[in-house]
Write a protein that holds these residues in place. Structure first.
Motif, PDB file in Angstrom:
ATOM      1  N   ASN A  59     -22.179  59.418  53.030  1.00 31.49           N
ATOM      2  CA  ASN A  59     -23.364  60.238  52.423  1.00 31.49           C
ATOM      3  C   ASN A  59     -24.391  59.475  51.377  1.00 31.49           C
ATOM      4  N   ASN A  60     -23.395  58.809  50.487  1.00 26.57           N
ATOM      5  CA  ASN A  60     -24.216  58.194  49.431  1.00 26.57           C
ATOM      6  C   ASN A  60     -24.991  56.956  50.066  1.00 26.57           C
ATOM      7  N   ASN A  62     -26.268  56.995  53.052  1.00 23.77           N
ATOM      8  CA  ASN A  62     -27.433  57.659  53.772  1.00 23.77           C
ATOM      9  C   ASN A  62     -28.444  58.227  52.754  1.00 23.77           C
ATOM     10  N   THR A  63     -28.209  58.652  51.618  1.00 25.25           N
ATOM     11  CA  THR A  63     -29.085  59.044  50.701  1.00 25.25           C
ATOM     12  C   THR A  63     -29.809  57.944  50.341  1.00 25.25           C
ATOM     13  N   LYS A  66     -32.544  56.910  52.925  1.00 27.20           N
ATOM     14  CA  LYS A  66     -33.546  57.990  52.865  1.00 27.20           C
ATOM     15  C   LYS A  66     -34.362  57.831  51.761  1.00 27.20           C
ATOM     16  N   GLU A  67     -33.938  57.336  50.503  1.00 30.47           N
ATOM     17  CA  GLU A  67     -34.839  57.430  49.301  1.00 30.47           C
ATOM     18  C   GLU A  67     -35.633  56.230  49.487  1.00 30.47           C
TER      19      GLU A  67
END
Length: 120
Positions: A59-60, A62-63, A66-67
């Motif tokens: 998840n990290n 992925n974040t 995205k950022e």
């Protein structure tokens, strides 16, 4: 002194900050399982749930991706407050985190294959 290289004290400071975040009780790894009752000192032995840690890591990554994509798109649109170094740093963070996750995955697959090939 070589220009363009980060100061070693700054890098060490960032590493210490990351370590303190990982060791902090308010870290995102809150799913901890109790193992085997108590140890010699009367304290309970704890281990982090591996699946939860892996999920948080994915998840990290992925974040971060995205950022970095949002930063790049903002820069392309010409938004004020978004400069090229900020975009490049975001893209590099994303790239490094993805590469690290890929290496972890490769090690897990390798370990699984070794276990599966063990004689019974």
């Amino acid at each position: 002194m070589i220009s363009g290289r980060p100061d070693i004290n700054q890098v060490l400071s960032q590493m210490r900050d990351m370590r303190s975040q990982v060791q902090a009780p308010s870290s995102p790894v809150s799913n901890v399982a109790k193992v085997g009752g108590e140890s010699e000192g009367g304290q309970t032995v704890e281990r982090a749930d591996f699946a939860e840690m892996l999920k948080n890591a994915v998840n990290n990554v992925n974040t971060l991706q995205k950022e970095s994509t949002q930063l790049a798109q903002s820069y392309e649109r010409g938004d004020e407050g978004v400069d090229l170094p900020q975009v490049m740093i975001g893209l590099q963070k994303s790239s490094v985190s993805f590469e690290a996750m890929t290496q972890v995955r490769n090690k897990l697959v390798d370990a699984y294959e070794k276990i599966m090939n063990m004689p019974i």
